[in-house]
Structure formats: C-alpha cells, structure tokens
Design a protein around this motif. Structure first.
Motif, mmCIF file in Angstrom:
data_model
loop_
_atom_site.group_PDB
_atom_site.id
_atom_site.type_symbol
_atom_site.label_atom_id
_atom_site.label_comp_id
_atom_site.label_asym_id
_atom_site.label_seq_id
_atom_site.Cartn_x
_atom_site.Cartn_y
_atom_site.Cartn_z
ATOM 1 N N ASP A 4 -0.296 -8.295 -3.690
ATOM 2 C CA ASP A 4 0.397 -7.020 -3.809
ATOM 3 C C ASP A 4 1.795 -7.141 -3.218
ATOM 4 O O ASP A 4 2.013 -6.918 -2.029
ATOM 5 C CB ASP A 4 -0.442 -5.948 -3.107
ATOM 6 C CG ASP A 4 0.279 -4.618 -3.034
ATOM 7 O OD1 ASP A 4 1.201 -4.396 -3.827
ATOM 8 O OD2 ASP A 4 -0.091 -3.820 -2.167
ATOM 9 N N HIS A 5 2.725 -7.471 -4.081
ATOM 10 C CA HIS A 5 4.071 -7.804 -3.632
ATOM 11 C C HIS A 5 4.792 -6.615 -3.012
ATOM 12 O O HIS A 5 5.486 -6.752 -1.998
ATOM 13 C CB HIS A 5 4.882 -8.368 -4.797
ATOM 14 C CG HIS A 5 6.079 -9.113 -4.335
ATOM 15 N ND1 HIS A 5 7.291 -8.501 -4.169
ATOM 16 C CD2 HIS A 5 6.239 -10.384 -3.933
ATOM 17 C CE1 HIS A 5 8.158 -9.395 -3.713
ATOM 18 N NE2 HIS A 5 7.546 -10.541 -3.553
ATOM 19 N N LEU A 6 4.598 -5.441 -3.631
ATOM 20 C CA LEU A 6 5.304 -4.251 -3.155
ATOM 21 C C LEU A 6 4.876 -3.888 -1.732
ATOM 22 O O LEU A 6 5.713 -3.509 -0.901
ATOM 23 C CB LEU A 6 5.036 -3.096 -4.124
ATOM 24 C CG LEU A 6 5.983 -1.898 -4.079
ATOM 25 C CD1 LEU A 6 7.434 -2.318 -4.159
ATOM 26 C CD2 LEU A 6 5.648 -0.918 -5.200
ATOM 27 N N SER A 7 3.578 -4.036 -1.421
ATOM 28 C CA SER A 7 3.104 -3.757 -0.055
ATOM 29 C C SER A 7 3.738 -4.725 0.940
ATOM 30 O O SER A 7 4.127 -4.327 2.040
ATOM 31 C CB SER A 7 1.575 -3.871 0.023
ATOM 32 O OG SER A 7 0.980 -2.851 -0.723
ATOM 33 N N THR A 8 3.834 -5.999 0.567
ATOM 34 C CA THR A 8 4.465 -7.006 1.438
ATOM 35 C C THR A 8 5.925 -6.634 1.694
ATOM 36 O O THR A 8 6.415 -6.753 2.824
ATOM 37 C CB THR A 8 4.395 -8.405 0.781
ATOM 38 O OG1 THR A 8 3.054 -8.620 0.350
ATOM 39 C CG2 THR A 8 4.801 -9.504 1.739
ATOM 40 N N THR A 9 6.606 -6.179 0.651
ATOM 41 C CA THR A 9 8.013 -5.778 0.809
ATOM 42 C C THR A 9 8.122 -4.577 1.751
ATOM 43 O O THR A 9 8.909 -4.597 2.700
ATOM 44 C CB THR A 9 8.631 -5.411 -0.558
ATOM 45 O OG1 THR A 9 8.440 -6.502 -1.452
ATOM 46 C CG2 THR A 9 10.116 -5.107 -0.435
ATOM 47 N N PHE A 10 7.316 -3.529 1.501
ATOM 48 C CA PHE A 10 7.372 -2.333 2.348
ATOM 49 C C PHE A 10 7.069 -2.691 3.812
ATOM 50 O O PHE A 10 7.732 -2.205 4.725
ATOM 51 C CB PHE A 10 6.397 -1.262 1.852
ATOM 52 C CG PHE A 10 6.931 -0.419 0.719
ATOM 53 C CD1 PHE A 10 8.168 0.194 0.806
ATOM 54 C CD2 PHE A 10 6.188 -0.222 -0.439
ATOM 55 C CE1 PHE A 10 8.669 0.982 -0.232
ATOM 56 C CE2 PHE A 10 6.670 0.568 -1.482
ATOM 57 C CZ PHE A 10 7.909 1.165 -1.377
ATOM 58 N N ALA A 11 6.060 -3.551 4.034
ATOM 59 C CA ALA A 11 5.700 -3.935 5.403
ATOM 60 C C ALA A 11 6.865 -4.667 6.071
ATOM 61 O O ALA A 11 7.155 -4.439 7.256
ATOM 62 C CB ALA A 11 4.447 -4.805 5.395
ATOM 63 N N ALA A 12 7.558 -5.526 5.319
ATOM 64 C CA ALA A 12 8.696 -6.262 5.873
ATOM 65 C C ALA A 12 9.836 -5.311 6.245
ATOM 66 O O ALA A 12 10.567 -5.548 7.207
ATOM 67 C CB ALA A 12 9.180 -7.310 4.877
ATOM 68 N N LEU A 13 9.964 -4.214 5.485
ATOM 69 C CA LEU A 13 11.068 -3.263 5.727
ATOM 70 C C LEU A 13 10.743 -2.262 6.839
ATOM 71 O O LEU A 13 11.624 -1.533 7.293
ATOM 72 C CB LEU A 13 11.390 -2.501 4.433
ATOM 73 C CG LEU A 13 11.923 -3.356 3.269
ATOM 74 C CD1 LEU A 13 12.093 -2.494 2.028
ATOM 75 C CD2 LEU A 13 13.239 -4.041 3.625
ATOM 76 N N ALA A 14 9.468 -2.253 7.282
ATOM 77 C CA ALA A 14 9.028 -1.267 8.280
ATOM 78 C C ALA A 14 9.397 -1.682 9.696
ATOM 79 O O ALA A 14 8.608 -1.533 10.626
ATOM 80 C CB ALA A 14 7.520 -1.047 8.152
ATOM 81 N N HIS B 5 12.105 7.025 11.952
ATOM 82 C CA HIS B 5 11.379 7.646 10.849
ATOM 83 C C HIS B 5 11.237 6.741 9.640
ATOM 84 O O HIS B 5 10.190 6.685 8.990
ATOM 85 C CB HIS B 5 12.062 8.959 10.470
ATOM 86 C CG HIS B 5 11.163 9.846 9.695
ATOM 87 N ND1 HIS B 5 11.094 9.828 8.329
ATOM 88 C CD2 HIS B 5 10.238 10.734 10.107
ATOM 89 C CE1 HIS B 5 10.189 10.696 7.930
ATOM 90 N NE2 HIS B 5 9.654 11.253 8.983
ATOM 91 N N LEU B 6 12.319 6.021 9.331
ATOM 92 C CA LEU B 6 12.307 5.172 8.138
ATOM 93 C C LEU B 6 11.244 4.072 8.256
ATOM 94 O O LEU B 6 10.544 3.756 7.284
ATOM 95 C CB LEU B 6 13.707 4.573 7.939
ATOM 96 C CG LEU B 6 14.047 4.021 6.563
ATOM 97 C CD1 LEU B 6 13.726 5.004 5.456
ATOM 98 C CD2 LEU B 6 15.519 3.636 6.497
ATOM 99 N N SER B 7 11.088 3.485 9.456
ATOM 100 C CA SER B 7 10.052 2.456 9.649
ATOM 101 C C SER B 7 8.659 3.046 9.437
ATOM 102 O O SER B 7 7.797 2.403 8.831
ATOM 103 C CB SER B 7 10.151 1.851 11.047
ATOM 104 O OG SER B 7 11.355 1.140 11.192
ATOM 105 N N THR B 8 8.440 4.263 9.953
ATOM 106 C CA THR B 8 7.146 4.928 9.772
ATOM 107 C C THR B 8 6.871 5.147 8.282
ATOM 108 O O THR B 8 5.749 4.953 7.812
ATOM 109 C CB THR B 8 7.138 6.288 10.514
ATOM 110 O OG1 THR B 8 7.607 6.077 11.837
ATOM 111 C CG2 THR B 8 5.757 6.884 10.567
ATOM 112 N N THR B 9 7.897 5.546 7.542
ATOM 113 C CA THR B 9 7.736 5.761 6.098
ATOM 114 C C THR B 9 7.398 4.454 5.398
ATOM 115 O O THR B 9 6.437 4.382 4.623
ATOM 116 C CB THR B 9 9.035 6.346 5.495
ATOM 117 O OG1 THR B 9 9.383 7.519 6.214
ATOM 118 C CG2 THR B 9 8.841 6.701 4.026
ATOM 119 N N PHE B 10 8.182 3.396 5.676
ATOM 120 C CA PHE B 10 7.931 2.100 5.032
ATOM 121 C C PHE B 10 6.520 1.595 5.354
ATOM 122 O O PHE B 10 5.820 1.087 4.481
ATOM 123 C CB PHE B 10 8.976 1.064 5.462
ATOM 124 C CG PHE B 10 10.269 1.144 4.694
ATOM 125 C CD1 PHE B 10 10.269 1.129 3.310
ATOM 126 C CD2 PHE B 10 11.495 1.193 5.343
ATOM 127 C CE1 PHE B 10 11.461 1.191 2.581
ATOM 128 C CE2 PHE B 10 12.694 1.252 4.638
ATOM 129 C CZ PHE B 10 12.672 1.257 3.254
#
Lengths: 116, 116
Positions: A4-14, B5-10
C-alpha cells in the motif's frame, strides 16, 4: 493486504522533521551533513528519517559511497494530490455555504433599506 | 514540539481502512454499524479507527449516546492539499522533461524525413 504505497507515503509525511527535509531538498540536492545542520540533530537521527523518506520513494540518493547526495522525488506527492483532490468539493462547499450565509445577511440588510 | 496538526492528519490517513471510511462518509453520514459492515471488522476495531479520524478532525460525531452518526469534515484535507500544492511544479516538471524528450525524438525523425 497488498503493498500500500499511499499509506507508506502518508506515514513518511506524518513528521515535521521529514517534511522540513523535503522542503530543504526542494531547493536542490544536499548531503546528509548539509541536511543535519539546521535541525541540530545527530547524523544517525537524520539518517533514520532519510531511510523512511527513501522507502516511501520521496527521496533518491546518489550511489557514491562517501558522498551520497539526497534528491527530492515528487512522484509520490502527485499521488497524494490526486487522492486529496477527490475531497475538494467538500471544503469548497463549506466555503460556499459560508458565502451564501454572508450574502443572506447582506440581503437582510437591503430589505431593511427603504431606498433599494 | 508545538501541536502539529498536519502530522496528526497525515498519520490518520496512513491507513487504507481509515481512507476507505472517509470515502464512505463522502457519500453521507453513517452510524458505526453501517461503517463496520463492508470491512468485516468488529465494532471495537472500527471504533478505534474512528477515534483516530476524530482526533485528527477528519470526522465529527453526533451527540446522541445511542446513535452517534459520523460525518466527514474535510477542513484538514484542505491543509493537506495546500501543503502538497507547493510541490506540484516538481512532478509537472518531470512530466515536461518527458514531453520535451518525446518531442526531441519526433524532431529527430523529421530531420531524417526527406519531404519536410
């Protein structure tokens, strides 16, 4: 669950440090030492963040063993933009509702105006 | 570190089930039972995901104790869209480079064409 590439991206951006690293790389490629500087972080701590970004495909690194410059790769961010775009009408709708409400308030004022 | 907030969202978006829940809520408000149905998940498991989404401000829940319908709140997604927008020229640039390369290839063909 398939990869799940999108989840990996979101986690990296968090993480604010990882987003700050991407922002710095938007200005051009940099070495780990250059990246570590403004964060007052140890090289291993920065390296750990870089590994997360690299796994998500958000950065690419040069092959030179000693000097491995990091470069931004925006392709996964395009996927994020495409995903979030589907929800645009929701936040624009809330803005429209507010605009309608304000117009309604102004309309109310006009009705009270004896000289239309 | 200040409240980020942005990290929580991601982080909330870094899960395919939570993104699927948002997608379903885009079709209108739903109860937890209605949301749990297509995922073949226990209610506590779904509730856990909903709590993450609620903490990120991505959903809002009704106040009725028995029947607390969930509703999408797109405001944090607007922040995501604004953030990712800064990087748009990077992926459009790579696309432009590809387009230039293809044009160059076609130009090469034309040069070999004896009837321009």
């Amino acid at each position: 669950m398939a990869f799940d590439h999108l989840s990996t991206t979101f986690a990296a951006l968090a993480d604010p440090t990882r987003r700050a690293i991407l922002e710095r790389l938007a200005g051009g490629e940099k070495t780990v030492t250059e990246l570590a500087e403004p964060f007052q972080m140890s090289l291993p701590a920065v390296s750990k963040h870089l590994k997360v970004l690299e796994r998500a495909g958000l950065i690419e690194r040069g092959r030179e063993a000693q000097w491995r410059p990091c470069r931004l790769n925006a392709a996964p961010l395009k996927e994020v933009a495409n995903w979030v775009e589907h929800y645009r009408h929701f936040w624009e709708e809330s803005f429209d509702r507010l605009a309608d409400y304000l117009k309604e308030l102004q309309g109310g004022d006009k009705e009270r105006d004896p000289n239309p």
